[in-house]
Design a protein around this motif. Structure first.
Motif, PDB file in Angstrom:
ATOM      1  N   ARG A   1      32.986 -29.262  46.033  1.00 51.25           N
ATOM      2  CA  ARG A   1      32.102 -29.450  47.167  1.00 51.25           C
ATOM      3  C   ARG A   1      31.825 -30.942  47.423  1.00 51.25           C
ATOM      4  O   ARG A   1      31.682 -31.376  48.537  1.00 51.25           O
TER       5      ARG A   1
ATOM      6  N   PHE B   1      33.692 -33.063  49.945  1.00 52.38           N
ATOM      7  CA  PHE B   1      33.381 -32.897  51.363  1.00 52.38           C
ATOM      8  C   PHE B   1      31.951 -33.286  51.695  1.00 52.38           C
ATOM      9  O   PHE B   1      31.580 -33.325  52.859  1.00 52.38           O
ATOM     10  N   ALA B   2      31.146 -33.539  50.663  1.00 56.31           N
ATOM     11  CA  ALA B   2      29.731 -33.806  50.931  1.00 56.31           C
ATOM     12  C   ALA B   2      29.557 -35.180  51.547  1.00 56.31           C
ATOM     13  O   ALA B   2      30.407 -36.056  51.440  1.00 56.31           O
TER      14      ALA B   2
ATOM     15  N   ARG C   1      23.921 -32.247  61.249  1.00 53.32           N
ATOM     16  CA  ARG C   1      24.949 -31.186  61.371  1.00 53.32           C
ATOM     17  C   ARG C   1      26.235 -31.744  61.954  1.00 53.32           C
ATOM     18  O   ARG C   1      27.329 -31.431  61.491  1.00 53.32           O
TER      19      ARG C   1
ATOM     20  N   VAL D   1      27.887 -34.382  59.403  1.00 53.04           N
ATOM     21  CA  VAL D   1      28.478 -33.677  58.254  1.00 53.04           C
ATOM     22  C   VAL D   1      29.743 -32.943  58.710  1.00 53.04           C
ATOM     23  O   VAL D   1      30.775 -32.959  58.034  1.00 53.04           O
TER      24      VAL D   1
ATOM     25  N   VAL E   1      23.767 -34.579  51.315  1.00 52.69           N
ATOM     26  CA  VAL E   1      23.419 -33.366  52.076  1.00 52.69           C
ATOM     27  C   VAL E   1      23.982 -32.154  51.342  1.00 52.69           C
ATOM     28  O   VAL E   1      25.201 -32.013  51.211  1.00 52.69           O
ATOM     29  N   LEU E   2      23.113 -31.275  50.857  1.00 57.96           N
ATOM     30  CA  LEU E   2      23.581 -30.082  50.138  1.00 57.96           C
ATOM     31  C   LEU E   2      23.714 -28.879  51.072  1.00 57.96           C
ATOM     32  O   LEU E   2      24.662 -28.122  50.981  1.00 57.96           O
ATOM     33  N   THR E   3      22.749 -28.690  51.931  1.00 56.09           N
ATOM     34  CA  THR E   3      22.843 -27.542  52.851  1.00 56.09           C
ATOM     35  C   THR E   3      21.897 -27.742  54.029  1.00 56.09           C
ATOM     36  O   THR E   3      20.930 -28.499  53.945  1.00 56.09           O
ATOM     37  N   LEU E   4      22.210 -27.066  55.120  1.00 54.57           N
ATOM     38  CA  LEU E   4      21.471 -27.190  56.378  1.00 54.57           C
ATOM     39  C   LEU E   4      21.204 -25.801  56.942  1.00 54.57           C
ATOM     40  O   LEU E   4      22.037 -24.911  56.815  1.00 54.57           O
ATOM     41  N   LYS E   5      20.076 -25.637  57.586  1.00 53.07           N
ATOM     42  CA  LYS E   5      19.778 -24.359  58.252  1.00 53.07           C
ATOM     43  C   LYS E   5      18.778 -24.586  59.377  1.00 53.07           C
ATOM     44  O   LYS E   5      17.890 -25.415  59.268  1.00 53.07           O
TER      45      LYS E   5
ATOM     46  N   ARG F   1      17.533 -20.610  48.571  1.00 46.96           N
ATOM     47  CA  ARG F   1      18.507 -19.618  48.069  1.00 46.96           C
ATOM     48  C   ARG F   1      19.920 -20.192  48.097  1.00 46.96           C
ATOM     49  O   ARG F   1      20.694 -19.973  47.172  1.00 46.96           O
ATOM     50  N   SER F   2      20.230 -20.931  49.155  1.00 43.91           N
ATOM     51  CA  SER F   2      21.617 -21.395  49.268  1.00 43.91           C
ATOM     52  C   SER F   2      21.930 -22.518  48.282  1.00 43.91           C
ATOM     53  O   SER F   2      23.088 -22.884  48.132  1.00 43.91           O
TER      54      SER F   2
ATOM     55  N   HIS G   1      20.502 -22.127  45.153  1.00 44.82           N
ATOM     56  CA  HIS G   1      20.142 -21.439  43.913  1.00 44.82           C
ATOM     57  C   HIS G   1      18.848 -21.943  43.296  1.00 44.82           C
ATOM     58  O   HIS G   1      18.765 -22.158  42.085  1.00 44.82           O
TER      59      HIS G   1
END
Lengths: 447, 447
Positions: free
Chosen positions: A42, A45-46, A226, A229, A299-303, A348-349, A351
């Protein structure tokens, strides 16, 4: 292309792609060789957010002075509109407006100062009543139009301001390589070509792609993230030219949209809450950023999510004089009711659960206003220290719309008490109502 | 979330990610198993543009009728502005305006018809002179303001039109899964919340992310493509929730910005050239698209560049009544001088040269105007047949700004004479001047 090192300009696209892949690979090998824990595929691509550069065109003005000037301007405009000239009646308007501003205006305990790009420096030491409205360009013709200047004049002032900021951000004599992409974030000024496109045009940066992230209000940093990334990920899998650096520029010139005849309580809240805010930062592929020892946020995750049936709570629309804002007083309640679900989904995404996050994470929350920070703090059961960076940026700058969150990220990156590896739960809110967030990870730039 | 199949709503983010990865994997295995040539790792990240759905709110009107109505409206507004009432003087204005429109207006040989969302259906059969200006909402108060309605009124009409289009695009009773992302492309209407955000809010699509791709003019489909490809790539490498389908919606309501007092030759050109245009399409990861036998265009590479020192040639700015356009007559010359370099760079990144491309490829060129098609054809030494789809869309719809290119893509996908595997070289131009392009590959949807 004077600012591109000559070797790069002579390379074909494929050569460039190979070069960037080689560097990415070298970064990974270097990491592994030095015993830094390998972070899995990962990481390749981060993206890392780094190189925060606050920009400004004017010294911030003290909030008490701004409230005073605001009341004077509102009273003045109302007297013009209603044809009030008799001193006793003028005094009555002044008293009424002053009382309203004192009641609904955001207190200097919450916001100490704000940058108001429109105001001349003299406004720091003198009351606007003494300087006269002519000191502020959009009010020069207040006697003929008490709403202030029309939209085309305001957009011309916006363009001049952003031109000045761009010369700060990219000094003409600087030899630095131009960015592969430049994402321009704003909800306060739209021109085509935009000032950013004109910069790229006159500097002859023919390899720089410009993207506008417009009209997304206070949460605008997240769509920009967004995009950035995504552009890096797409380039790394070969769907565009290879990209090493994406610059993001926020130019929120909110004071430009003031209308002194808007005097409802909600108008007084927004006029005393928003400050102008300008900032630039960059995103790099993490492996390249490590080689360059960049400190920043991975950046680990986006929502992002739109809260059902809340569309009327906040609006920001175009009108003949200026963009027109409406903020309902219930916005903090809507956010309070929905923030837990967003944060839990984000966690959650990666963990984590909220109990872990409360103990291990730092929070970067868009301070739409003091009450928004309070309800988020309460909904997530956070300590005051965990929202300190957000509170501080609100206190020092006011709500700078999309530029606010990057200022908070910058505080967290600079804070020596927050160790590398710390997860940062970041979130913002805006029209929609939209609630958006990211999980980031502080990186100290060690190779 | 009534439109999400119940199984999906109950899954955690990680479960969903696993599900999508499994489907991607299954797609690849299926491909390999059936002996379809495996296209390498890049395919796992590539995106397919498909499911083109033209949308409309009004029947297109014949160009000869539009030119006539336009001349009448201009003459009428000028007489109001200048206080002209005497029949002989009115006749003189009418004669003068009619001559100008006949000279500078785009001929019905080039554009047969255009959709004008503002105009009532009766305009197809009756002259506007007979119907009266009141038939068109923005001209209802022409006698008091001969520029037409102010910007806030026009934006409200824009919102109502897009609401109607969205109910077409997403019928309320339809049980289809909502998109993971909805990218809204426009340069003609900005509201917050946008009509798209309001749709997502009232349908309670809490898992749909909305992004605005605004104020990028005629080339807007390409930034939207960059975003969509990036969002899919980022999701596939785990940087956001897994994404299966990204919808792109273009709503270009350009007739809304007409000002009948703008009567210079350049104004007559633009008013007679632009038509309203609305279209929706979707992007899928290629492997998922294959499983669903989608016909479309695979995105191979993207590139965009701003032509140095051409910023003044085209502008599109906000003004009190409407957005204000300026088009220089030299735009085709600028494009003619720079298009070869852009196309060669695009071709290099997919290992083609121009000679090969001329023999093997189809071209999808934004028909900014007939002359732009001519200069691009000449600069690239193409045959007329190679620009036929572009010429046809211009003829049937006019220049629909950012919506034009997707209509051309749709023609190419539907054209049985263009076999699967054909490369499509696509390009568009807009403010900046920006020249942008993509290499796409036609895919027939066979598994």
């Amino acid at each position: 292309m004077p600012n591109v090192p000559p070797d790069l300009t002579r390379l074909s696209l494929d050569d460039k792609r190979r070069l960037v892949f080689r560097q990415l690979q070298a970064g990974k090998e270097q990491e592994q060789g030095r015993g830094v824990p390998h972070q899995g595929d990962r990481d390749g691509f981060a993206a890392l957010i780094t190189d925060f550069e606050p920009l400004s065109v004017a010294r911030p003005l003290p909030q008490h002075r701004l409230l005073e000037s605001m009341a004077w301007l509102m009273a003045h405009a109302r007297c013009i509109k209603e044809g009030i000239r008799a001193p006793a009646r003028v005094q009555a308007v002044w008293d009424e407006v002053t009382t309203q501003v004192a009641h609904y205006g955001v207190s200097p305990d919450i916001i100490r100062q704000r940058e108001i790009a429109l105001a001349p420096a003299a406004c720091a030491d003198h009351a606007l009543a003494d300087l006269g409205v002519d000191a502020i360009p959009i009010y020069a013709d207040l006697h003929t139009d008490p709403h202030g200047a029309l939209l085309d004049r305001r957009m011309a002032l916006y363009a001049a301001c952003v031109d000045q900021l761009l010369d700060q951000a990219y000094p003409p004599t600087e030899a630095r390589t131009p960015p592969d992409d430049l994402i321009h974030v704003t909800c306060s000024g739209y021109l085509a070509p935009s000032p950013v496109e004109r910069l790229v045009s006159r500097r002859r940066w023919t390899e720089t792609t410009v993207t506008h992230a417009y009209h997304m209000g206070c949460y605008g940093a997240f769509p920009a993230l967004r995009m950035a990334v995504g552009f890096l990920a797409a380039s790394q899998v070969g769907l565009s030219q290879p990209k090493r650096r994406i610059d993001v520029l926020h130019t929120e010139y909110l004071s430009l949209h003031a209308d002194p005849l808007k005097q409802a309580p909600a108008d007084i809240v927004s006029t005393s809450l928003f400050g102008d805010g300008f900032i630039k930062y960059a995103l790099y592929p993490v492996t390249l950023a490590r080689q360059q020892r960049k400190r920043g946020l991975k950046v680990l995750t986006l929502k992002e999510s739109i809260i059902p049936d809340s569309a009327r709570e906040m609006t920001w629309n175009l009108a003949p004089h200026a963009f027109d804002m409406y903020l309902s007083k219930d916005i903090p309640l809507w956010i309070g009711d929905h923030i837990l679900a967003l944060v839990e989904a984000l966690l959650r995404s990666v963990h984590l659960d909220l109990t872990q996050a409360r103990h291990q994470c730092v929070f970067a929350i868009h301070p739409g206003g003091a009450r928004i920070l309070d309800v988020v703090k309460q909904a997530l059961r956070l300590e005051e220290a965990q929202v300190a960076a957000s509170r501080k940026v609100l206190y020092e700058h006011g709500n700078m719309s999309s530029a606010t969150i990057p200022y908070i990220w910058r505080e967290i990156v600079a804070d020596q008490n927050i160790p590398a590896g710390t997860r940062v739960i970041s979130m913002a809110f805006g029209p929609g109502l939209t609630a958006t967030g990211a999980v980031l990870e502080k990186s100290e730039g060690a190779v």
